[in-house]
Design a protein around this motif. Structure first.
Motif, PDB file in Angstrom:
ATOM      1  N   LYS A  14       0.836  -1.211   0.000  1.00  0.00           N
ATOM      2  CA  LYS A  14       0.000   0.000   0.000  1.00  0.00           C
ATOM      3  C   LYS A  14       0.867   1.257   0.000  1.00  0.00           C
ATOM      4  CE  LYS A  14      -3.954  -2.026   2.368  1.00  0.00           C
ATOM      5  NZ  LYS A  14      -4.749  -2.050   3.599  1.00  0.00           N
ATOM      6  N   LEU A  15       1.948   1.227   0.777  1.00  0.00           N
ATOM      7  CA  LEU A  15       2.838   2.381   0.798  1.00  0.00           C
ATOM      8  C   LEU A  15       3.528   2.578  -0.551  1.00  0.00           C
ATOM      9  CD1 LEU A  15       4.496   2.026   4.310  1.00  0.00           C
ATOM     10  CD2 LEU A  15       2.874   3.766   3.574  1.00  0.00           C
ATOM     11  N   CYS A  16       3.873   1.490  -1.206  1.00  0.00           N
ATOM     12  CA  CYS A  16       4.486   1.584  -2.534  1.00  0.00           C
ATOM     13  C   CYS A  16       3.518   2.186  -3.542  1.00  0.00           C
ATOM     14  CB  CYS A  16       4.949   0.213  -3.006  1.00  0.00           C
ATOM     15  SG  CYS A  16       6.377  -0.419  -2.110  1.00  0.00           S
ATOM     16  N   GLU A  17       2.253   1.784  -3.488  1.00  0.00           N
ATOM     17  CA  GLU A  17       1.244   2.336  -4.394  1.00  0.00           C
ATOM     18  C   GLU A  17       1.049   3.825  -4.149  1.00  0.00           C
ATOM     19  OE1 GLU A  17      -2.428   0.163  -4.409  1.00  0.00           O
ATOM     20  OE2 GLU A  17      -1.374  -1.756  -4.505  1.00  0.00           O
ATOM     21  N   ARG A  18       1.015   4.226  -2.893  1.00  0.00           N
ATOM     22  CA  ARG A  18       0.850   5.652  -2.577  1.00  0.00           C
ATOM     23  C   ARG A  18       2.064   6.455  -3.059  1.00  0.00           C
ATOM     24  NH1 ARG A  18      -0.998   6.996   3.325  1.00  0.00           N
ATOM     25  NH2 ARG A  18      -0.963   9.052   2.379  1.00  0.00           N
ATOM     26  N   ALA A  19       3.242   5.864  -2.951  1.00  0.00           N
ATOM     27  CA  ALA A  19       4.444   6.558  -3.414  1.00  0.00           C
ATOM     28  C   ALA A  19       4.444   6.707  -4.929  1.00  0.00           C
ATOM     29  CB  ALA A  19       5.683   5.811  -2.958  1.00  0.00           C
ATOM     30  N   ARG A  20       3.937   5.706  -5.639  1.00  0.00           N
ATOM     31  CA  ARG A  20       3.874   5.792  -7.102  1.00  0.00           C
ATOM     32  C   ARG A  20       2.856   6.819  -7.556  1.00  0.00           C
ATOM     33  NH1 ARG A  20       3.746  -0.078  -6.789  1.00  0.00           N
ATOM     34  NH2 ARG A  20       5.876  -0.819  -6.973  1.00  0.00           N
ATOM     35  N   ASP A  21       1.794   7.018  -6.796  1.00  0.00           N
ATOM     36  CA  ASP A  21       0.748   7.965  -7.171  1.00  0.00           C
ATOM     37  C   ASP A  21       1.140   9.419  -6.891  1.00  0.00           C
ATOM     38  OD1 ASP A  21      -0.831   5.881  -8.001  1.00  0.00           O
ATOM     39  OD2 ASP A  21      -1.961   5.739  -6.113  1.00  0.00           O
ATOM     40  N   GLU A  22       2.137   9.628  -6.054  1.00  0.00           N
ATOM     41  CA  GLU A  22       2.521  10.987  -5.693  1.00  0.00           C
ATOM     42  C   GLU A  22       3.173  11.690  -6.875  1.00  0.00           C
ATOM     43  OE1 GLU A  22       5.277  13.241  -2.374  1.00  0.00           O
ATOM     44  OE2 GLU A  22       4.859  11.112  -2.185  1.00  0.00           O
ATOM     45  N   GLU A  23       2.770  12.931  -7.089  1.00  0.00           N
ATOM     46  CA  GLU A  23       3.340  13.719  -8.187  1.00  0.00           C
ATOM     47  C   GLU A  23       4.527  14.532  -7.674  1.00  0.00           C
ATOM     48  OE1 GLU A  23       0.581  16.072 -10.338  1.00  0.00           O
ATOM     49  OE2 GLU A  23      -0.943  14.512 -10.336  1.00  0.00           O
ATOM     50  N   VAL A  24       5.580  14.547  -8.464  1.00  0.00           N
ATOM     51  CA  VAL A  24       6.783  15.271  -8.096  1.00  0.00           C
ATOM     52  C   VAL A  24       6.656  16.710  -8.593  1.00  0.00           C
ATOM     53  CG1 VAL A  24       9.283  15.366  -8.369  1.00  0.00           C
ATOM     54  CG2 VAL A  24       8.116  13.157  -8.273  1.00  0.00           C
ATOM     55  N   PRO A  25       6.842  17.691  -7.733  1.00  0.00           N
ATOM     56  CA  PRO A  25       6.757  19.079  -8.198  1.00  0.00           C
ATOM     57  C   PRO A  25       7.942  19.423  -9.097  1.00  0.00           C
ATOM     58  CG  PRO A  25       7.435  19.013  -5.907  1.00  0.00           C
ATOM     59  CD  PRO A  25       7.099  17.608  -6.303  1.00  0.00           C
ATOM     60  N   HIS A  26       7.666  20.231 -10.107  1.00  0.00           N
ATOM     61  CA  HIS A  26       8.714  20.638 -11.043  1.00  0.00           C
ATOM     62  C   HIS A  26       9.350  21.926 -10.524  1.00  0.00           C
ATOM     63  CE1 HIS A  26      10.902  21.086 -14.746  1.00  0.00           C
ATOM     64  NE2 HIS A  26      10.450  22.327 -14.856  1.00  0.00           N
ATOM     65  N   VAL A  27      10.624  21.828 -10.183  1.00  0.00           N
ATOM     66  CA  VAL A  27      11.354  22.976  -9.668  1.00  0.00           C
ATOM     67  C   VAL A  27      12.659  23.087 -10.445  1.00  0.00           C
ATOM     68  CG1 VAL A  27      12.444  23.980  -7.640  1.00  0.00           C
ATOM     69  CG2 VAL A  27      10.380  22.615  -7.375  1.00  0.00           C
ATOM     70  N   ASN A  28      12.958  24.283 -10.933  1.00  0.00           N
ATOM     71  CA  ASN A  28      14.194  24.509 -11.658  1.00  0.00           C
ATOM     72  C   ASN A  28      15.040  25.507 -10.868  1.00  0.00           C
ATOM     73  OD1 ASN A  28      16.230  24.684 -13.469  1.00  0.00           O
ATOM     74  ND2 ASN A  28      15.051  25.682 -15.080  1.00  0.00           N
ATOM     75  N   VAL A  29      16.107  25.015 -10.286  1.00  0.00           N
ATOM     76  CA  VAL A  29      16.971  25.869  -9.473  1.00  0.00           C
ATOM     77  C   VAL A  29      18.360  26.016 -10.094  1.00  0.00           C
ATOM     78  CG1 VAL A  29      15.789  25.358  -7.319  1.00  0.00           C
ATOM     79  CG2 VAL A  29      17.658  23.917  -8.060  1.00  0.00           C
ATOM     80  N   ALA A  30      18.531  25.545 -11.320  1.00  0.00           N
ATOM     81  CA  ALA A  30      19.853  25.535 -11.933  1.00  0.00           C
ATOM     82  C   ALA A  30      20.412  26.942 -12.114  1.00  0.00           C
ATOM     83  CB  ALA A  30      19.805  24.815 -13.272  1.00  0.00           C
ATOM     84  N   GLU A  31      19.605  27.860 -12.659  1.00  0.00           N
ATOM     85  CA  GLU A  31      20.122  29.204 -12.928  1.00  0.00           C
ATOM     86  C   GLU A  31      20.477  29.928 -11.636  1.00  0.00           C
ATOM     87  OE1 GLU A  31      17.379  31.324 -15.328  1.00  0.00           O
ATOM     88  OE2 GLU A  31      17.396  29.813 -16.917  1.00  0.00           O
ATOM     89  N   LYS A  32      19.616  29.830 -10.636  1.00  0.00           N
ATOM     90  CA  LYS A  32      19.894  30.502  -9.369  1.00  0.00           C
ATOM     91  C   LYS A  32      21.111  29.888  -8.680  1.00  0.00           C
ATOM     92  CE  LYS A  32      17.667  32.069  -5.167  1.00  0.00           C
ATOM     93  NZ  LYS A  32      16.469  32.082  -4.351  1.00  0.00           N
ATOM     94  N   THR A  33      21.246  28.569  -8.755  1.00  0.00           N
ATOM     95  CA  THR A  33      22.383  27.891  -8.136  1.00  0.00           C
ATOM     96  C   THR A  33      23.691  28.282  -8.808  1.00  0.00           C
ATOM     97  OG1 THR A  33      20.955  26.040  -7.596  1.00  0.00           O
ATOM     98  CG2 THR A  33      23.322  25.646  -7.503  1.00  0.00           C
ATOM     99  N   ILE A  34      23.700  28.307 -10.129  1.00  0.00           N
ATOM    100  CA  ILE A  34      24.910  28.702 -10.857  1.00  0.00           C
ATOM    101  C   ILE A  34      25.277  30.151 -10.546  1.00  0.00           C
ATOM    102  CG2 ILE A  34      25.836  29.130 -13.167  1.00  0.00           C
ATOM    103  CD1 ILE A  34      24.320  26.614 -14.055  1.00  0.00           C
ATOM    104  N   ALA A  35      24.275  31.024 -10.458  1.00  0.00           N
ATOM    105  CA  ALA A  35      24.546  32.424 -10.121  1.00  0.00           C
ATOM    106  C   ALA A  35      25.145  32.538  -8.713  1.00  0.00           C
ATOM    107  CB  ALA A  35      23.273  33.243 -10.227  1.00  0.00           C
ATOM    108  N   LEU A  36      24.614  31.763  -7.773  1.00  0.00           N
ATOM    109  CA  LEU A  36      25.165  31.795  -6.414  1.00  0.00           C
ATOM    110  C   LEU A  36      26.592  31.263  -6.365  1.00  0.00           C
ATOM    111  CD1 LEU A  36      22.090  30.641  -4.291  1.00  0.00           C
ATOM    112  CD2 LEU A  36      23.191  32.881  -4.262  1.00  0.00           C
ATOM    113  N   ILE A  37      26.867  30.201  -7.116  1.00  0.00           N
ATOM    114  CA  ILE A  37      28.219  29.630  -7.147  1.00  0.00           C
ATOM    115  C   ILE A  37      29.199  30.638  -7.747  1.00  0.00           C
ATOM    116  CG2 ILE A  37      29.657  27.863  -8.232  1.00  0.00           C
ATOM    117  CD1 ILE A  37      27.279  25.953  -7.884  1.00  0.00           C
ATOM    118  N   GLU A  38      28.810  31.269  -8.844  1.00  0.00           N
ATOM    119  CA  GLU A  38      29.697  32.255  -9.469  1.00  0.00           C
ATOM    120  C   GLU A  38      29.933  33.443  -8.549  1.00  0.00           C
ATOM    121  OE1 GLU A  38      27.872  33.136 -13.183  1.00  0.00           O
ATOM    122  OE2 GLU A  38      28.670  31.341 -14.154  1.00  0.00           O
ATOM    123  N   ALA A  39      28.893  33.904  -7.882  1.00  0.00           N
ATOM    124  CA  ALA A  39      29.043  35.031  -6.959  1.00  0.00           C
ATOM    125  C   ALA A  39      29.927  34.649  -5.791  1.00  0.00           C
ATOM    126  CB  ALA A  39      27.675  35.484  -6.465  1.00  0.00           C
TER     127      ALA A  39
END
Length: 85
Positions: A7-32
């Motif tokens: 049951k826990l496996c089924e609930r985990a498969r049904d969960e939707e992963v939020p789409h988050v893009n942090v690449a640009e902000k992360t690269i800017a922080l690393i460069e700074a």
């Protein structure tokens, strides 16, 4: 036990992963961060390491020489004892 796990496996498969893009902000922080800390922290530490190495090399050579001179009488005594036995 397996049914609860399944049951826990089924609930985990049904969960939707939020789409988050942090690449640009992360690269800017690393460069700074590289620009900000690269000069201030790296240069003094580099000079301290160079000075420490320059002082350590002659000290290590002197330690080997003094070690040889100070342990030579013990070596001679141990050789005399081993020869006598």
């Amino acid at each position: 036990m397996n049914s609860l796990f399944d049951k826990l496996c089924e609930r985990a498969r049904d969960e939707e992963v939020p789409h988050v893009n942090v690449a640009e902000k992360t690269i800017a922080l690393i460069e700074a961060n590289e620009i900000h800390t690269g000069w201030f922290w790296d240069r003094p530490l580099m000079w301290v390491a160079a000075f420490s190495s320059a002082v350590a090399i002659p000290l290590v050579i002197m330690a080997f020489l003094f070690n040889h001179d100070l342990t030579e009488p013990l070596y001679e005594i141990s050789q005399a004892i081993s020869w006598a036995m």
